[in-house]
Design a protein around this motif. Structure first.
Motif, PDB file in Angstrom:
ATOM      1  N   ASP A 163    -114.240 -31.955 -21.197  1.00 45.55           N
ATOM      2  CA  ASP A 163    -114.982 -31.317 -20.430  1.00 45.55           C
ATOM      3  C   ASP A 163    -116.612 -31.796 -20.593  1.00 45.55           C
ATOM      4  O   ASP A 163    -116.890 -32.146 -21.661  1.00 45.55           O
ATOM      5  CB  ASP A 163    -115.089 -29.752 -20.975  1.00 45.55           C
ATOM      6  N   GLU A 164    -117.070 -31.811 -19.477  1.00 44.92           N
ATOM      7  CA  GLU A 164    -118.558 -32.133 -19.615  1.00 44.92           C
ATOM      8  C   GLU A 164    -119.699 -30.980 -19.869  1.00 44.92           C
ATOM      9  O   GLU A 164    -120.708 -30.391 -19.449  1.00 44.92           O
ATOM     10  CB  GLU A 164    -119.035 -32.527 -18.079  1.00 44.92           C
ATOM     11  N   LEU A 165    -119.409 -30.547 -21.256  1.00 44.42           N
ATOM     12  CA  LEU A 165    -120.134 -29.563 -21.884  1.00 44.42           C
ATOM     13  C   LEU A 165    -121.278 -30.295 -22.618  1.00 44.42           C
ATOM     14  O   LEU A 165    -120.980 -31.131 -23.408  1.00 44.42           O
ATOM     15  CB  LEU A 165    -119.290 -28.424 -22.925  1.00 44.42           C
ATOM     16  N   THR A 166    -122.587 -29.710 -22.768  1.00 45.00           N
ATOM     17  CA  THR A 166    -123.342 -30.151 -23.569  1.00 45.00           C
ATOM     18  C   THR A 166    -123.935 -28.936 -24.582  1.00 45.00           C
ATOM     19  O   THR A 166    -124.329 -29.344 -25.787  1.00 45.00           O
ATOM     20  CB  THR A 166    -125.090 -30.225 -22.948  1.00 45.00           C
ATOM     21  N   THR A 167    -123.488 -27.749 -24.352  1.00 43.93           N
ATOM     22  CA  THR A 167    -123.595 -26.688 -25.502  1.00 43.93           C
ATOM     23  C   THR A 167    -122.415 -25.821 -25.527  1.00 43.93           C
ATOM     24  O   THR A 167    -121.680 -25.748 -24.584  1.00 43.93           O
ATOM     25  CB  THR A 167    -124.971 -25.766 -25.275  1.00 43.93           C
ATOM     26  N   PHE A 168    -122.256 -25.109 -26.558  1.00 45.72           N
ATOM     27  CA  PHE A 168    -120.939 -24.187 -26.753  1.00 45.72           C
ATOM     28  C   PHE A 168    -121.397 -23.248 -27.791  1.00 45.72           C
ATOM     29  O   PHE A 168    -121.797 -23.661 -28.822  1.00 45.72           O
ATOM     30  CB  PHE A 168    -119.630 -24.975 -26.985  1.00 45.72           C
ATOM     31  N   LEU A 169    -121.446 -22.019 -27.569  1.00 44.87           N
ATOM     32  CA  LEU A 169    -121.932 -20.833 -28.455  1.00 44.87           C
ATOM     33  C   LEU A 169    -123.530 -21.528 -28.860  1.00 44.87           C
ATOM     34  O   LEU A 169    -123.681 -21.190 -30.138  1.00 44.87           O
ATOM     35  CB  LEU A 169    -120.943 -20.623 -29.614  1.00 44.87           C
ATOM     36  N   ASN A 170    -124.278 -21.895 -28.173  1.00 40.25           N
ATOM     37  CA  ASN A 170    -125.449 -22.408 -28.428  1.00 40.25           C
ATOM     38  C   ASN A 170    -125.519 -23.413 -29.431  1.00 40.25           C
ATOM     39  O   ASN A 170    -126.700 -23.498 -30.013  1.00 40.25           O
ATOM     40  CB  ASN A 170    -126.332 -21.113 -28.808  1.00 40.25           C
ATOM     41  N   LYS A 171    -124.544 -24.299 -29.617  1.00 44.15           N
ATOM     42  CA  LYS A 171    -124.510 -25.339 -30.348  1.00 44.15           C
ATOM     43  C   LYS A 171    -124.144 -26.638 -29.533  1.00 44.15           C
ATOM     44  O   LYS A 171    -123.355 -26.405 -28.689  1.00 44.15           O
ATOM     45  CB  LYS A 171    -123.391 -25.296 -31.412  1.00 44.15           C
ATOM     46  N   LYS A 172    -124.709 -27.719 -29.902  1.00 44.37           N
ATOM     47  CA  LYS A 172    -124.504 -28.930 -29.499  1.00 44.37           C
ATOM     48  C   LYS A 172    -123.115 -29.388 -29.412  1.00 44.37           C
ATOM     49  O   LYS A 172    -122.413 -29.245 -30.361  1.00 44.37           O
ATOM     50  CB  LYS A 172    -125.453 -29.986 -29.810  1.00 44.37           C
ATOM     51  N   VAL A 173    -122.653 -30.071 -28.105  1.00 45.91           N
ATOM     52  CA  VAL A 173    -121.258 -30.776 -28.137  1.00 45.91           C
ATOM     53  C   VAL A 173    -121.452 -32.011 -27.997  1.00 45.91           C
ATOM     54  O   VAL A 173    -122.206 -32.496 -26.901  1.00 45.91           O
ATOM     55  CB  VAL A 173    -120.635 -30.046 -26.926  1.00 45.91           C
ATOM     56  N   TYR A 174    -120.622 -32.589 -28.655  1.00 44.30           N
ATOM     57  CA  TYR A 174    -120.454 -34.146 -28.635  1.00 44.30           C
ATOM     58  C   TYR A 174    -119.024 -34.719 -27.871  1.00 44.30           C
ATOM     59  O   TYR A 174    -118.198 -34.205 -28.334  1.00 44.30           O
ATOM     60  CB  TYR A 174    -120.715 -34.737 -29.998  1.00 44.30           C
ATOM     61  N   LYS A 175    -119.059 -35.779 -27.404  1.00 41.74           N
ATOM     62  CA  LYS A 175    -117.960 -36.683 -27.310  1.00 41.74           C
ATOM     63  C   LYS A 175    -117.828 -37.161 -28.439  1.00 41.74           C
ATOM     64  O   LYS A 175    -118.756 -37.528 -29.248  1.00 41.74           O
ATOM     65  CB  LYS A 175    -118.200 -37.678 -26.260  1.00 41.74           C
ATOM     66  N   PHE A 176    -116.571 -37.551 -28.987  1.00 38.38           N
ATOM     67  CA  PHE A 176    -116.390 -38.156 -30.350  1.00 38.38           C
ATOM     68  C   PHE A 176    -116.937 -39.329 -30.440  1.00 38.38           C
ATOM     69  O   PHE A 176    -117.360 -39.598 -31.606  1.00 38.38           O
ATOM     70  CB  PHE A 176    -114.857 -38.263 -30.654  1.00 38.38           C
ATOM     71  N   THR A 177    -117.085 -40.130 -29.571  1.00 40.14           N
ATOM     72  CA  THR A 177    -117.688 -41.554 -29.590  1.00 40.14           C
ATOM     73  C   THR A 177    -119.217 -41.342 -29.928  1.00 40.14           C
ATOM     74  O   THR A 177    -119.887 -41.987 -30.784  1.00 40.14           O
ATOM     75  CB  THR A 177    -117.578 -42.413 -28.311  1.00 40.14           C
ATOM     76  N   GLU A 178    -119.881 -40.401 -29.178  1.00 37.05           N
ATOM     77  CA  GLU A 178    -121.190 -40.103 -29.352  1.00 37.05           C
ATOM     78  C   GLU A 178    -121.433 -39.405 -30.872  1.00 37.05           C
ATOM     79  O   GLU A 178    -122.310 -39.624 -31.661  1.00 37.05           O
ATOM     80  CB  GLU A 178    -121.735 -39.101 -28.392  1.00 37.05           C
ATOM     81  N   PHE A 179    -120.466 -38.660 -31.088  1.00 36.19           N
ATOM     82  CA  PHE A 179    -120.406 -37.955 -32.452  1.00 36.19           C
ATOM     83  C   PHE A 179    -120.633 -38.961 -33.527  1.00 36.19           C
ATOM     84  O   PHE A 179    -121.215 -38.861 -34.613  1.00 36.19           O
ATOM     85  CB  PHE A 179    -119.177 -36.970 -32.665  1.00 36.19           C
ATOM     86  N   CYS A 180    -119.525 -40.021 -33.553  1.00 35.49           N
ATOM     87  CA  CYS A 180    -119.378 -41.036 -34.603  1.00 35.49           C
ATOM     88  C   CYS A 180    -121.103 -41.895 -34.783  1.00 35.49           C
ATOM     89  O   CYS A 180    -121.248 -42.408 -35.772  1.00 35.49           O
ATOM     90  CB  CYS A 180    -118.288 -42.088 -34.289  1.00 35.49           C
ATOM     91  N   LYS A 181    -121.711 -42.361 -33.574  1.00 35.75           N
ATOM     92  CA  LYS A 181    -123.084 -42.657 -33.664  1.00 35.75           C
ATOM     93  C   LYS A 181    -123.975 -41.914 -34.160  1.00 35.75           C
ATOM     94  O   LYS A 181    -124.921 -42.350 -34.818  1.00 35.75           O
ATOM     95  CB  LYS A 181    -123.282 -43.100 -32.344  1.00 35.75           C
TER      96      LYS A 181
END
Length: 219
Positions: free
Chosen positions: A40-58
């Protein structure tokens, strides 16, 4: 240490509540909590940041973070577990403070144990098992295989062996000294009185096989 919750659906909300209850009990604290969602194209969830896994790894090194999987599908849990491990990240083990775990039990990495769970002695819970809230009882000398999901309000009798990638629906009761085969699905509220073969779906009271689990999926 930062905690990443892999998933942004209903189970992720339960997981977030669990983290708050753990912090309130002073059992463990996190510097921050973030979420991972690959679809999903979410940027926040429960007021916390959401990452794609590739972005998260960076963004995060393996030394700075642990990940917990908030997905209720055993097959998907295994896929995500292997993705996380192949990128050298560690999984968090989350245990609700209102949980009874007696001596001589092994709780492996990535396991999640929710509110009101009773775990007797000599339990082996392999990696990435989740026990959904609330109030499940697990008798002595039970083994639960990797990536399995145990629903709320279940009762599992002593000396029972549950295979890997199993799904036990909420309110199910499993008699003692039984074997539940890999990838078996036990429907909600079922009463299991005899062994369950691998890769089948059972339902009812007493539970009967209704069909094979051909896709390996629950939902």
């Amino acid at each position: 240490m930062v905690l990443a919750i892999y998933g942004t659906a209903g189970l992720a909300k339960d997981m977030f509540i669990l983290t708050q209850q753990i912090e309130l009990s002073n059992a463990q604290f996190w510097d921050d909590i973030v979420f991972i969602n690959d679809f999903d194209e979410l940027t926040t969830f429960l007021n916390k940041k959401v990452y794609k896994f590739t972005e998260f790894c960076k963004e995060y090194s393996a030394e700075a973070i642990k990940i917990v999987i908030a997905v209720g599908e055993p097959k998907s849990r295994k896929i995500l577990y292997e993705k996380i491990k192949s990128n050298n990240y560690k999984l968090a083990t989350l245990i609700h403070p209102d949980t009874y775990i007696y001596d001589y039990s092994t709780i492996s990495e990535g396991c999640v144990i929710s509110k009101g769970t009773y775990i007797s002695m000599d339990i082996t819970m392999e990696q990435n098992v989740i026990i959904v809230p609330p109030n499940t009882g697990i008798g002595h000398d039970v083994t639960i295989g990797a990536h399995s999901v145990i629903g709320g309000c279940c009762e599992i009798g002593g000396y029972t062996n549950i295979g890997s990638l199993c799904y036990i629906g909420g309110g199910a009761n499993i008699k003692d000294k039984l074997n539940i085969g890999d990838k078996a699905i036990i429907g909600m509220g079922s009463v299991v009185l005899k062994d369950v073969e691998k890769e089948v779906i059972v339902l009812g009271n007493p539970a009967r096989t209704i069909k094979n689990n051909e896709t390996g999926k629950v939902f």
